[in-house]
Structures are given as structure tokens and as C-alpha cells.
Scaffold this motif. Structure first.
Motif, PDB file in Angstrom:
ATOM      1  N   ALA A 114      -3.549   9.213  -1.402  1.00  0.00           N
ATOM      2  CA  ALA A 114      -4.113   9.309  -0.052  1.00  0.00           C
ATOM      3  C   ALA A 114      -4.838   8.026   0.325  1.00  0.00           C
ATOM      4  O   ALA A 114      -4.710   7.539   1.458  1.00  0.00           O
ATOM      5  N   GLU A 115      -5.588   7.435  -0.609  1.00  0.00           N
ATOM      6  CA  GLU A 115      -6.294   6.178  -0.333  1.00  0.00           C
ATOM      7  C   GLU A 115      -5.309   5.070   0.054  1.00  0.00           C
ATOM      8  O   GLU A 115      -5.542   4.344   1.027  1.00  0.00           O
ATOM      9  N   TYR A 116      -4.253   4.936  -0.719  1.00  0.00           N
ATOM     10  CA  TYR A 116      -3.273   3.884  -0.440  1.00  0.00           C
ATOM     11  C   TYR A 116      -2.519   4.159   0.858  1.00  0.00           C
ATOM     12  O   TYR A 116      -2.253   3.228   1.623  1.00  0.00           O
ATOM     13  N   PHE A 117      -2.174   5.411   1.111  1.00  0.00           N
ATOM     14  CA  PHE A 117      -1.482   5.735   2.362  1.00  0.00           C
ATOM     15  C   PHE A 117      -2.381   5.454   3.574  1.00  0.00           C
ATOM     16  O   PHE A 117      -1.896   4.992   4.607  1.00  0.00           O
ATOM     17  N   LYS A 118      -3.677   5.710   3.441  1.00  0.00           N
ATOM     18  CA  LYS A 118      -4.597   5.396   4.544  1.00  0.00           C
ATOM     19  C   LYS A 118      -4.624   3.891   4.808  1.00  0.00           C
ATOM     20  O   LYS A 118      -4.608   3.456   5.968  1.00  0.00           O
ATOM     21  N   GLN A 119      -4.654   3.115   3.734  1.00  0.00           N
ATOM     22  CA  GLN A 119      -4.618   1.653   3.895  1.00  0.00           C
ATOM     23  C   GLN A 119      -3.312   1.210   4.550  1.00  0.00           C
ATOM     24  O   GLN A 119      -3.314   0.337   5.423  1.00  0.00           O
ATOM     25  N   ALA A 120      -2.209   1.814   4.116  1.00  0.00           N
ATOM     26  CA  ALA A 120      -0.904   1.471   4.699  1.00  0.00           C
ATOM     27  C   ALA A 120      -0.877   1.787   6.182  1.00  0.00           C
ATOM     28  O   ALA A 120      -0.415   0.979   6.995  1.00  0.00           O
ATOM     29  N   ARG A 121      -1.383   2.959   6.541  1.00  0.00           N
ATOM     30  CA  ARG A 121      -1.416   3.337   7.964  1.00  0.00           C
ATOM     31  C   ARG A 121      -2.221   2.330   8.781  1.00  0.00           C
ATOM     32  O   ARG A 121      -1.801   1.911   9.860  1.00  0.00           O
ATOM     33  N   GLU A 122      -3.375   1.924   8.265  1.00  0.00           N
ATOM     34  CA  GLU A 122      -4.205   0.936   8.966  1.00  0.00           C
ATOM     35  C   GLU A 122      -3.456  -0.386   9.149  1.00  0.00           C
ATOM     36  O   GLU A 122      -3.522  -1.000  10.218  1.00  0.00           O
ATOM     37  N   CYS A 123      -2.752  -0.821   8.109  1.00  0.00           N
ATOM     38  CA  CYS A 123      -1.976  -2.066   8.201  1.00  0.00           C
ATOM     39  C   CYS A 123      -0.883  -1.936   9.254  1.00  0.00           C
ATOM     40  O   CYS A 123      -0.703  -2.836  10.088  1.00  0.00           O
TER      41      CYS A 123
ATOM     42  N   CYS B 165       0.840  -1.212   0.000  1.00  0.00           N
ATOM     43  CA  CYS B 165       0.000   0.000   0.000  1.00  0.00           C
ATOM     44  C   CYS B 165       0.868   1.253   0.000  1.00  0.00           C
ATOM     45  O   CYS B 165       0.596   2.219  -0.723  1.00  0.00           O
ATOM     46  N   GLU B 166       1.911   1.235   0.806  1.00  0.00           N
ATOM     47  CA  GLU B 166       2.830   2.373   0.885  1.00  0.00           C
ATOM     48  C   GLU B 166       3.483   2.638  -0.466  1.00  0.00           C
ATOM     49  O   GLU B 166       3.522   3.773  -0.951  1.00  0.00           O
ATOM     50  N   LYS B 167       4.009   1.578  -1.086  1.00  0.00           N
ATOM     51  CA  LYS B 167       4.663   1.729  -2.394  1.00  0.00           C
ATOM     52  C   LYS B 167       3.668   2.218  -3.441  1.00  0.00           C
ATOM     53  O   LYS B 167       4.008   3.057  -4.279  1.00  0.00           O
ATOM     54  N   ALA B 168       2.431   1.707  -3.402  1.00  0.00           N
ATOM     55  CA  ALA B 168       1.400   2.159  -4.340  1.00  0.00           C
ATOM     56  C   ALA B 168       1.073   3.636  -4.096  1.00  0.00           C
ATOM     57  O   ALA B 168       0.870   4.400  -5.043  1.00  0.00           O
ATOM     58  N   GLY B 169       1.043   4.034  -2.835  1.00  0.00           N
ATOM     59  CA  GLY B 169       0.806   5.437  -2.515  1.00  0.00           C
ATOM     60  C   GLY B 169       1.883   6.344  -3.087  1.00  0.00           C
ATOM     61  O   GLY B 169       1.586   7.386  -3.680  1.00  0.00           O
ATOM     62  N   PHE B 170       3.131   5.941  -2.918  1.00  0.00           N
ATOM     63  CA  PHE B 170       4.229   6.737  -3.482  1.00  0.00           C
ATOM     64  C   PHE B 170       4.173   6.766  -5.007  1.00  0.00           C
ATOM     65  O   PHE B 170       4.473   7.786  -5.624  1.00  0.00           O
ATOM     66  N   TYR B 171       3.776   5.648  -5.605  1.00  0.00           N
ATOM     67  CA  TYR B 171       3.643   5.607  -7.065  1.00  0.00           C
ATOM     68  C   TYR B 171       2.633   6.653  -7.527  1.00  0.00           C
ATOM     69  O   TYR B 171       2.917   7.461  -8.414  1.00  0.00           O
ATOM     70  N   HIS B 172       1.450   6.650  -6.922  1.00  0.00           N
ATOM     71  CA  HIS B 172       0.415   7.608  -7.323  1.00  0.00           C
ATOM     72  C   HIS B 172       0.824   9.044  -7.008  1.00  0.00           C
ATOM     73  O   HIS B 172       0.517   9.958  -7.785  1.00  0.00           O
TER      74      HIS B 172
ATOM     75  N   GLU C 215      -0.760   0.119  11.755  1.00  0.00           N
ATOM     76  CA  GLU C 215      -1.365   0.206  13.090  1.00  0.00           C
ATOM     77  C   GLU C 215      -1.698  -1.187  13.606  1.00  0.00           C
ATOM     78  O   GLU C 215      -1.402  -1.520  14.756  1.00  0.00           O
ATOM     79  N   GLU C 216      -2.309  -1.999  12.742  1.00  0.00           N
ATOM     80  CA  GLU C 216      -2.657  -3.371  13.133  1.00  0.00           C
ATOM     81  C   GLU C 216      -1.399  -4.180  13.440  1.00  0.00           C
ATOM     82  O   GLU C 216      -1.383  -4.992  14.362  1.00  0.00           O
ATOM     83  N   TRP C 217      -0.347  -3.947  12.693  1.00  0.00           N
ATOM     84  CA  TRP C 217       0.921  -4.653  12.884  1.00  0.00           C
ATOM     85  C   TRP C 217       1.609  -4.197  14.170  1.00  0.00           C
ATOM     86  O   TRP C 217       2.395  -4.933  14.763  1.00  0.00           O
ATOM     87  N   GLY C 218       1.325  -2.958  14.588  1.00  0.00           N
ATOM     88  CA  GLY C 218       1.892  -2.448  15.834  1.00  0.00           C
ATOM     89  C   GLY C 218       3.174  -1.659  15.662  1.00  0.00           C
ATOM     90  O   GLY C 218       3.933  -1.494  16.621  1.00  0.00           O
ATOM     91  N   SER C 219       3.405  -1.118  14.466  1.00  0.00           N
ATOM     92  CA  SER C 219       4.624  -0.354  14.222  1.00  0.00           C
ATOM     93  C   SER C 219       4.341   1.145  14.271  1.00  0.00           C
ATOM     94  O   SER C 219       3.940   1.751  13.275  1.00  0.00           O
ATOM     95  N   SER C 220       4.577   1.737  15.427  1.00  0.00           N
ATOM     96  CA  SER C 220       4.317   3.168  15.580  1.00  0.00           C
ATOM     97  C   SER C 220       5.245   4.007  14.700  1.00  0.00           C
ATOM     98  O   SER C 220       4.857   5.077  14.231  1.00  0.00           O
ATOM     99  N   VAL C 221       6.450   3.529  14.448  1.00  0.00           N
ATOM    100  CA  VAL C 221       7.388   4.258  13.589  1.00  0.00           C
ATOM    101  C   VAL C 221       6.822   4.374  12.174  1.00  0.00           C
ATOM    102  O   VAL C 221       6.814   5.452  11.576  1.00  0.00           O
ATOM    103  N   LYS C 222       6.321   3.254  11.636  1.00  0.00           N
ATOM    104  CA  LYS C 222       5.750   3.277  10.285  1.00  0.00           C
ATOM    105  C   LYS C 222       4.453   4.086  10.266  1.00  0.00           C
ATOM    106  O   LYS C 222       4.182   4.802   9.307  1.00  0.00           O
ATOM    107  N   VAL C 223       3.640   3.968  11.307  1.00  0.00           N
ATOM    108  CA  VAL C 223       2.401   4.738  11.376  1.00  0.00           C
ATOM    109  C   VAL C 223       2.717   6.227  11.335  1.00  0.00           C
ATOM    110  O   VAL C 223       2.098   6.981  10.573  1.00  0.00           O
ATOM    111  N   ASP C 224       3.694   6.656  12.120  1.00  0.00           N
ATOM    112  CA  ASP C 224       4.070   8.074  12.140  1.00  0.00           C
ATOM    113  C   ASP C 224       4.600   8.535  10.782  1.00  0.00           C
ATOM    114  O   ASP C 224       4.275   9.630  10.313  1.00  0.00           O
ATOM    115  N   PHE C 225       5.422   7.688  10.154  1.00  0.00           N
ATOM    116  CA  PHE C 225       5.974   8.031   8.839  1.00  0.00           C
ATOM    117  C   PHE C 225       4.848   8.200   7.817  1.00  0.00           C
ATOM    118  O   PHE C 225       4.797   9.189   7.090  1.00  0.00           O
TER     119      PHE C 225
END
Length: 170
Positions: A128-137, A111-118, A139-149
Motif C-alpha cells: 500500500a505504501e509503494y502504491f500510494k507513492q506510485a499514484r502520487e508520481c 514504486c508500482e513494481k515494488a508495490g506488486f512485489y510486496h 498524478e504529478e506526471w499527469g497520467s489519469s490512466v495510470k492513476v486509475d489503475f
């Protein structure tokens, strides 16, 4: 080189972690694609070709484990070749495959890579749609560093989305 540094780090914190050859090939391919964006070198193209070949072999033996990785590498390669429809189809296939396999972190990465592509190609609403999906993933994974990024990327993209909507009068 990457496995060396991971091993060195893990020995410092007292853990022994070994990444499979196929996992290393996947991350080496992704890293080379990022370098390829900066300078179109034969060496980077060759590494990506070998990484995709290795992922095809791995996916043939373990579809659930490697198809999402193969699709992501192919999406990134297609994005460099300006094959828009194939790149998008491969990003989406990677996301779907990672979700089916339960690899939430790899779903987030796709999702992150797709977001950067768009974002690179100016479709900030899709980004924005792909970045939102990435953030949700993440968050579920538990990586606050990636969520913040990703939240930082979302904030930047949202500014562009708002200005695009204002320009259109919506």
C-alpha cells in the motif's frame, strides 16, 4: 517488436518517435521478466541478462539517465531469485535514482513494481505504501490512466490491510 508497434502507432497519429536502443532494451527486459514469472524459460532469462548488461553499459556512460532503469531491472531479477533484501534495496535505489534524475514516470514505475512485489509476498502494508507513492508520481506526471489503475490496486490492497489489522485486533 515493441519499437515496430510504437512506430506504427505513431505514424497513424502523425508523429515520428524513436526510442533509443537502450530504452528499448530496458522495456524488453521488463517485459521478459513478466513473461519469466509465467514460465521460467531460458530465452526470457537470456533477454533479461542482456538487458541488464546493456543498462550497465548505458549507466556507465550516463549515470543520471540509466541507473534507475538498471536498478529496477536488477530488483525484478532479484525478486525472481527470491533475494528479498537485495530486491527491496534495488527497488528503493531505482526510486531514489529516478527521483534525483527528475524521471517522475519512472519513479512511479519503480514504486508500482515494488508495490506488486510486496503484494506477491504478502506484505500488504508495504504494498500500500509503494502504491500510494506510485499514484502520487503518476498524478504529478499527469497520467489519469495510470492513476486509475493504481487506485484500483490500492483499493484491493486496502481491503487486505483492513482485514489484516482486524485479524490482529488493531
Amino acid at each position: 517488436r515493441c519499437q515496430y508497434y510504437i512506430g506504427k502507432y505513431m505514424s497513424v497519429i502523425g508523429q515520428d518517435v524513436r526510442l533509443s536502443t537502450f530504452q528499448m532494451e530496458f522495456y524488453h527486459g521488463l517485459n521478459s521478466i513478466d513473461k519469466w514469472r509465467g514460465k521460467n524459460s531460458f530465452k526470457c532469462r537470456e533477454i533479461v541478462r542482456k538487458s541488464i548488461s546493456a543498462m550497465k553499459e548505458a549507466a556507465a556512460n550516463s549515470d543520471w539517465n540509466f541507473t534507475n532503469k538498471l536498478c529496477l531491472l536488477e530488483a525484478e531479477r532479484q525478486s525472481l531469485s527470491y533475494n528479498h533484501s537485495q530486491a527491496i534495496a534495488s527497488y528503493d535505489a531505482s526510486i531514489t535514482s529516478a527521483r534525483k534524475s527528475g524521471f517522475i514516470h519512472e519513479q512511479g514505475l519503480a514504486c508500482e513494481k515494488a508495490g506488486f512485489y510486496h503484494k506477491r509476498y504478502g506484505d500488504v502494508c508495504k504494498a500500500a505504501e509503494y502504491f500510494k507513492q506510485a499514484r502520487e508520481c503518476y498524478e504529478e506526471w499527469g497520467s489519469s490512466v495510470k492513476v486509475d489503475f493504481i487506485q484500483g490496486e490500492l483499493s484491493n490492497v486496502q481491503i487486505l490491510v483492513n482485514s489484516e489489522l482486524a485479524r490482529r485486533g488493531q
